[in-house]
Design a protein around this motif. Structure first.
Motif, PDB file in Angstrom:
ATOM      1  N   ILE A 143       0.800  -1.030   0.055  1.00 35.42           N
ATOM      2  CA  ILE A 143       0.024  -0.185  -0.040  1.00 35.42           C
ATOM      3  C   ILE A 143       0.863   1.082  -0.120  1.00 35.42           C
ATOM      4  O   ILE A 143       1.783   1.360   0.958  1.00 35.42           O
ATOM      5  CB  ILE A 143      -0.881   0.111   1.095  1.00 35.42           C
ATOM      6  CG1 ILE A 143      -1.688  -1.105   1.207  1.00 35.42           C
ATOM      7  CG2 ILE A 143      -1.947   1.311   1.192  1.00 35.42           C
ATOM      8  CD1 ILE A 143      -2.618  -1.292   2.728  1.00 35.42           C
ATOM      9  N   LYS A 147      -6.590   7.374   0.029  1.00 36.13           N
ATOM     10  CA  LYS A 147      -7.263   8.576   0.051  1.00 36.13           C
ATOM     11  C   LYS A 147      -8.814   8.273   0.352  1.00 36.13           C
ATOM     12  O   LYS A 147      -9.344   7.425  -0.063  1.00 36.13           O
ATOM     13  CB  LYS A 147      -7.271   8.812  -1.787  1.00 36.13           C
ATOM     14  CG  LYS A 147      -8.110  10.274  -1.954  1.00 36.13           C
ATOM     15  CD  LYS A 147      -7.924  10.387  -3.319  1.00 36.13           C
ATOM     16  CE  LYS A 147      -8.698  11.867  -3.763  1.00 36.13           C
ATOM     17  NZ  LYS A 147      -8.650  12.118  -5.241  1.00 36.13           N
ATOM     18  N   ASP A 154     -10.108   4.863  -1.091  1.00 32.67           N
ATOM     19  CA  ASP A 154      -9.213   3.970  -1.937  1.00 32.67           C
ATOM     20  C   ASP A 154      -7.761   3.782  -1.561  1.00 32.67           C
ATOM     21  O   ASP A 154      -7.168   4.643  -1.167  1.00 32.67           O
ATOM     22  CB  ASP A 154      -9.234   5.311  -3.302  1.00 32.67           C
ATOM     23  CG  ASP A 154     -10.441   5.343  -3.804  1.00 32.67           C
ATOM     24  OD1 ASP A 154     -11.584   4.791  -3.726  1.00 32.67           O
ATOM     25  OD2 ASP A 154     -10.671   6.639  -4.357  1.00 32.67           O
ATOM     26  N   PHE A 155      -7.635   2.697  -2.018  1.00 33.27           N
ATOM     27  CA  PHE A 155      -5.934   2.251  -1.733  1.00 33.27           C
ATOM     28  C   PHE A 155      -5.212   2.235  -3.031  1.00 33.27           C
ATOM     29  O   PHE A 155      -5.619   1.635  -4.053  1.00 33.27           O
ATOM     30  CB  PHE A 155      -6.132   0.857  -1.284  1.00 33.27           C
ATOM     31  CG  PHE A 155      -6.840   0.691   0.155  1.00 33.27           C
ATOM     32  CD1 PHE A 155      -5.673   0.334   1.383  1.00 33.27           C
ATOM     33  CD2 PHE A 155      -7.899   0.681   0.345  1.00 33.27           C
ATOM     34  CE1 PHE A 155      -6.112   0.209   2.617  1.00 33.27           C
ATOM     35  CE2 PHE A 155      -8.299   0.749   1.738  1.00 33.27           C
ATOM     36  CZ  PHE A 155      -7.572   0.271   2.748  1.00 33.27           C
ATOM     37  N   TYR A 156      -4.212   2.993  -2.996  1.00 32.28           N
ATOM     38  CA  TYR A 156      -3.320   2.865  -4.230  1.00 32.28           C
ATOM     39  C   TYR A 156      -1.975   2.074  -3.923  1.00 32.28           C
ATOM     40  O   TYR A 156      -1.387   2.195  -2.739  1.00 32.28           O
ATOM     41  CB  TYR A 156      -2.970   4.454  -4.554  1.00 32.28           C
ATOM     42  CG  TYR A 156      -3.963   5.423  -4.962  1.00 32.28           C
ATOM     43  CD1 TYR A 156      -4.191   5.506  -6.314  1.00 32.28           C
ATOM     44  CD2 TYR A 156      -4.893   5.898  -4.200  1.00 32.28           C
ATOM     45  CE1 TYR A 156      -5.125   6.304  -6.732  1.00 32.28           C
ATOM     46  CE2 TYR A 156      -5.843   6.524  -4.633  1.00 32.28           C
ATOM     47  CZ  TYR A 156      -6.126   6.919  -5.855  1.00 32.28           C
ATOM     48  OH  TYR A 156      -7.143   7.612  -6.479  1.00 32.28           O
ATOM     49  N   LYS A 161      -2.186  -0.792  -9.141  1.00 31.47           N
ATOM     50  CA  LYS A 161      -3.736  -0.926  -9.020  1.00 31.47           C
ATOM     51  C   LYS A 161      -4.492   0.013  -8.075  1.00 31.47           C
ATOM     52  O   LYS A 161      -3.451   0.560  -7.203  1.00 31.47           O
ATOM     53  CB  LYS A 161      -3.912  -2.272  -8.709  1.00 31.47           C
ATOM     54  CG  LYS A 161      -3.756  -3.186  -9.645  1.00 31.47           C
ATOM     55  CD  LYS A 161      -3.836  -4.829  -9.184  1.00 31.47           C
ATOM     56  CE  LYS A 161      -3.599  -5.551 -10.663  1.00 31.47           C
ATOM     57  NZ  LYS A 161      -3.856  -6.930 -10.179  1.00 31.47           N
ATOM     58  N   GLN A 162      -5.502   0.438  -8.025  1.00 35.89           N
ATOM     59  CA  GLN A 162      -6.439   0.925  -7.326  1.00 35.89           C
ATOM     60  C   GLN A 162      -7.444  -0.014  -6.711  1.00 35.89           C
ATOM     61  O   GLN A 162      -8.192  -0.459  -7.660  1.00 35.89           O
ATOM     62  CB  GLN A 162      -6.871   2.333  -7.891  1.00 35.89           C
ATOM     63  CG  GLN A 162      -7.757   3.107  -6.581  1.00 35.89           C
ATOM     64  CD  GLN A 162      -8.347   4.195  -7.400  1.00 35.89           C
ATOM     65  OE1 GLN A 162      -7.626   4.966  -8.530  1.00 35.89           O
ATOM     66  NE2 GLN A 162      -9.547   4.913  -7.078  1.00 35.89           N
ATOM     67  N   SER A 164     -10.975   0.314  -3.989  1.00 35.61           N
ATOM     68  CA  SER A 164     -11.928   0.943  -3.056  1.00 35.61           C
ATOM     69  C   SER A 164     -12.491   0.115  -2.008  1.00 35.61           C
ATOM     70  O   SER A 164     -13.101  -1.078  -2.395  1.00 35.61           O
ATOM     71  CB  SER A 164     -13.106   1.573  -3.849  1.00 35.61           C
ATOM     72  OG  SER A 164     -12.401   2.542  -4.820  1.00 35.61           O
ATOM     73  N   TYR A 187      -5.868  11.824   3.236  1.00 37.54           N
ATOM     74  CA  TYR A 187      -4.695  11.113   2.842  1.00 37.54           C
ATOM     75  C   TYR A 187      -3.869  10.347   4.110  1.00 37.54           C
ATOM     76  O   TYR A 187      -3.787  11.110   5.116  1.00 37.54           O
ATOM     77  CB  TYR A 187      -3.764  11.865   1.953  1.00 37.54           C
ATOM     78  CG  TYR A 187      -4.034  12.639   0.631  1.00 37.54           C
ATOM     79  CD1 TYR A 187      -4.302  11.570  -0.560  1.00 37.54           C
ATOM     80  CD2 TYR A 187      -4.652  13.653   0.633  1.00 37.54           C
ATOM     81  CE1 TYR A 187      -4.845  12.138  -1.739  1.00 37.54           C
ATOM     82  CE2 TYR A 187      -5.153  14.056  -0.831  1.00 37.54           C
ATOM     83  CZ  TYR A 187      -5.488  13.320  -1.772  1.00 37.54           C
ATOM     84  OH  TYR A 187      -5.834  13.736  -2.929  1.00 37.54           O
ATOM     85  N   TYR A 211       3.607   9.752  -7.502  1.00 40.74           N
ATOM     86  CA  TYR A 211       2.388  10.204  -6.845  1.00 40.74           C
ATOM     87  C   TYR A 211       3.018  11.685  -6.196  1.00 40.74           C
ATOM     88  O   TYR A 211       3.776  11.741  -5.460  1.00 40.74           O
ATOM     89  CB  TYR A 211       1.816   9.364  -6.074  1.00 40.74           C
ATOM     90  CG  TYR A 211       1.204   8.063  -6.707  1.00 40.74           C
ATOM     91  CD1 TYR A 211       0.160   8.153  -7.374  1.00 40.74           C
ATOM     92  CD2 TYR A 211       2.193   6.884  -6.159  1.00 40.74           C
ATOM     93  CE1 TYR A 211      -0.120   6.824  -8.030  1.00 40.74           C
ATOM     94  CE2 TYR A 211       1.497   5.825  -6.743  1.00 40.74           C
ATOM     95  CZ  TYR A 211       0.581   5.927  -7.802  1.00 40.74           C
ATOM     96  OH  TYR A 211       0.059   4.584  -8.165  1.00 40.74           O
TER      97      TYR A 211
END
Length: 231
Positions: A143, A147, A154-156, A161-162, A164, A187, A211
């Protein structure tokens, strides 16, 4: 493995001794407290794995008795005092190790090694993210950041990949280990992926600057902690 610690010290000298020892590369200081009340609140808030406790007339060892009222298990407490005769009392109150002050670097190193040997169990592995009927089991170390998006999160991930999750970020924050820092109301970042911080523009860069996310002044203390770690 990265471990967390807090320092209780009214003299302001213990942190300098730990930092100068160069034995704390795998350890993250989450705060230094110089009063009884701030120390109690800091421990309950951050739940450190290690507690360096320089007890004296300003902050007595009895603080550990009060901690037992709130915590099922104390952190790994390393008691610090100028007098070796205080060691017996400290050990009876739950201290795991004891150092004489001023701290001898080799003895500090031994304390770190003893903790590492005894506490290899502190290895968070996966988190479950429920999304549209799916249960995603994600490695925590994958991870990059989280957000908030209304009542979802939402996990980035580092693979791009993302995902939710249908829970608030506050819920997930309680599931994450200490090296995840909230830097904005929306965040949370994984300190392992922080690559740059711009204090002038209030921007935090992650994953080799792939990012860019903002941080707010209300979380400046967390930004300062991150900077201390990556310097």
């Amino acid at each position: 493995m990265l471990y967390s610690y807090l320092i209780i010290d009214s003299t302001g000298l213990v942190l300098k001794q730990i930092e100068s020892s160069q034995f704390d590369e795998d350890y993250l200081c989450l705060g230094v407290y110089a009063t009884y009340e701030s120390a109690l609140n800091g421990i309950l808030e951050h739940k450190p794995q290690i507690l360096f406790f320089h007890f004296n007339d300003v902050i007595g060892i009895q603080l550990l008795l009060e901690l037992h009222q709130y915590l099922n298990e104390l952190p790994y407490v390393i008691g610090i005092n100028e007098n070796k005769t205080e060691a017996y009392t400290a050990l009876k109150l739950g201290v795991s190790d004891y150092l004489l002050f001023p701290i001898i670097p080799t003895e500090l190193h031994k304390s770190f090694l003893k903790f590492s040997k005894l506490n290899s169990r502190y290895s968070e592995t996966k988190i479950c993210i429920k999304s549209s009927g799916d249960h995603h089991f994600i490695s925590i170390d994958d991870i990059v950041y989280l957000k908030a998006d209304n009542n979802t999160t939402d996990f980035y991930l580092k693979n791009g990949k993302q995902i939710s999750g249908f829970k608030t970020m506050k819920f997930f924050e309680s599931q994450l280990p200490f090296y995840f820092f909230r830097i904005h109301n929306s965040y949370i970042v994984n300190i392992h992926f922080v690559s740059r911080i711009n204090l002038g523009k209030n921007d935090c860069y992650l994953l080799d600057n792939q990012y860019k996310i903002p941080f707010s002044r209300g979380y400046k203390e967390n930004i300062d902690t991150i900077i201390r770690r990556i310097q």
